[in-house]
Write an enzyme that holds these catalytic residues in place. Sequence first.
Site, mmCIF file in Angstrom:
data_model
loop_
_atom_site.group_PDB
_atom_site.id
_atom_site.type_symbol
_atom_site.label_atom_id
_atom_site.label_comp_id
_atom_site.label_asym_id
_atom_site.label_seq_id
_atom_site.Cartn_x
_atom_site.Cartn_y
_atom_site.Cartn_z
ATOM 1 N N GLY A 52 0.742 -1.221 0.001
ATOM 2 C CA GLY A 52 0.113 -0.153 0.028
ATOM 3 C C GLY A 52 0.483 1.328 0.014
ATOM 4 N N LYS A 105 -7.856 6.483 9.837
ATOM 5 C CA LYS A 105 -9.244 6.224 10.121
ATOM 6 C C LYS A 105 -9.146 6.251 11.683
ATOM 7 C CE LYS A 105 -10.291 3.354 5.971
ATOM 8 N NZ LYS A 105 -10.825 2.290 5.673
ATOM 9 N N ARG A 144 -4.495 0.541 -7.626
ATOM 10 C CA ARG A 144 -3.229 1.245 -7.168
ATOM 11 C C ARG A 144 -2.570 2.275 -7.679
ATOM 12 N NH1 ARG A 144 -1.965 -2.315 -2.674
ATOM 13 N NH2 ARG A 144 -2.057 -4.488 -2.989
ATOM 14 N N ASP A 153 0.467 3.107 4.747
ATOM 15 C CA ASP A 153 -0.294 3.819 3.848
ATOM 16 C C ASP A 153 -1.545 4.291 4.917
ATOM 17 O OD1 ASP A 153 -1.523 1.143 4.261
ATOM 18 O OD2 ASP A 153 -2.239 0.978 2.201
ATOM 19 N N ASP A 195 -5.492 2.147 10.341
ATOM 20 C CA ASP A 195 -6.979 1.820 10.660
ATOM 21 C C ASP A 195 -7.386 1.211 11.853
ATOM 22 O OD1 ASP A 195 -9.694 0.952 9.524
ATOM 23 O OD2 ASP A 195 -8.868 -0.681 8.709
ATOM 24 N N PHE A 219 -13.913 2.955 2.626
ATOM 25 C CA PHE A 219 -13.042 2.030 1.783
ATOM 26 C C PHE A 219 -12.355 3.208 0.738
ATOM 27 C CE2 PHE A 219 -11.138 -1.038 -0.839
ATOM 28 C CZ PHE A 219 -10.627 -1.792 -0.134
ATOM 29 N N VAL A 220 -11.139 3.218 0.776
ATOM 30 C CA VAL A 220 -10.484 3.976 -0.153
ATOM 31 C C VAL A 220 -9.731 3.121 -1.164
ATOM 32 C CG1 VAL A 220 -10.494 6.232 0.862
ATOM 33 C CG2 VAL A 220 -8.604 4.660 1.211
ATOM 34 N N ASP A 277 -5.378 -0.602 -2.982
ATOM 35 C CA ASP A 277 -5.968 -1.320 -3.854
ATOM 36 C C ASP A 277 -7.193 -2.159 -3.548
ATOM 37 O OD1 ASP A 277 -5.016 -3.280 -2.047
ATOM 38 O OD2 ASP A 277 -5.467 -5.058 -3.435
HETATM 39 P P1 5GP Z 1 -4.632 -1.931 10.676
HETATM 40 O O1 5GP Z 1 -3.866 -3.229 10.564
HETATM 41 O O2 5GP Z 1 -4.403 -0.768 11.030
HETATM 42 O O3 5GP Z 1 -6.358 -2.450 10.686
HETATM 43 O O4 5GP Z 1 -5.011 -1.990 8.714
HETATM 44 C C1 5GP Z 1 -4.058 -1.507 8.203
HETATM 45 C C2 5GP Z 1 -3.932 -1.813 6.680
HETATM 46 O O5 5GP Z 1 -5.011 -2.077 6.113
HETATM 47 C C3 5GP Z 1 -3.285 -0.661 5.811
HETATM 48 O O6 5GP Z 1 -1.959 -1.017 5.699
HETATM 49 C C4 5GP Z 1 -3.927 -0.881 4.531
HETATM 50 O O7 5GP Z 1 -3.237 -1.825 4.014
HETATM 51 C C5 5GP Z 1 -5.548 -1.697 4.954
HETATM 52 N N1 5GP Z 1 -6.492 -0.871 4.828
HETATM 53 C C6 5GP Z 1 -7.212 -0.113 5.754
HETATM 54 N N2 5GP Z 1 -8.060 0.529 5.275
HETATM 55 C C7 5GP Z 1 -8.002 0.681 3.947
HETATM 56 C C8 5GP Z 1 -8.851 1.242 2.952
HETATM 57 O O8 5GP Z 1 -9.700 1.996 3.219
HETATM 58 N N3 5GP Z 1 -8.322 0.794 1.663
HETATM 59 C C9 5GP Z 1 -7.353 -0.218 1.320
HETATM 60 N N4 5GP Z 1 -7.202 -0.347 0.101
HETATM 61 N N5 5GP Z 1 -6.825 -0.731 2.285
HETATM 62 C C10 5GP Z 1 -7.002 -0.453 3.553
HETATM 63 MG MG MG Z 2 -1.056 -2.023 4.138
#
Ligand code: 5GP
Ligand code: MG
Length: 192
Positions: free
Chosen positions: A50, A138, A172, A106, A109, A159-160, A166
Amino acid sequence: MIPSSAGVLSDLERVLIDSTAIQLRVAQLAHQIHRDLEGKPLGVVALLDGSLFFVADLLRHLDIPIQLHTLSVSSYHGETTSSGRIELAEKFPFHLQTENILLIDDILDTGLTLSSVRERLIREFQPEVLRTLVLLNKQARRIHPIQADYVGFEIEDEFVVGYGMDYQGQYRHLPCIGILNPSKNALSSIPS
Ligand code: 5GP
Ligand code: MG
């Protein structure tokens, strides 16, 4: 981007952050990091896939010694919500020789990815300084208590795709960040 009749840009319901705004913010972040870390040599750990475009753009603003390593980490498996699990090897496949580490992802979340990798980097390399940088935050979805030191943009719980991010391996390469048209996102009706 060169427009075409089968253009992927038209798969977006709307653009959330356009490429001009992204590039401006990336330059600002680079200046801030350069200033805060006083131009000292930096060990950068970028979480792929990402952050691919983000890291490539950001680092080219920094005229300092940089040791760049990448890690492939995924908590999404062709879906639009985190699986709640990440797979990390027992040891990092690299050694960092600097006192200052910058960990880049990237999106922040749930916080699982960044907090897990951050903890492991501290344990293995015991850096003097470890800063975290994410392009998007987020905040609404945070489960693990972590805040990034540098954030490009705060976004809502949507979701972006684009600029490295992607949906099932696609989108991407878009220069902007946007929300997919629901008809292009097979899982958009599944609640998170
Ligand atoms: P976390 O471990 O913080 O829950 O997730 C982080 C990872 O989830 C990010 O590195 C990203 O790859 C993926 N992710 C979270 N939200 C999104 C989103 O809205 N779109 C996409 N494409 N990937 C996301
Ligand atoms: Mg990621």
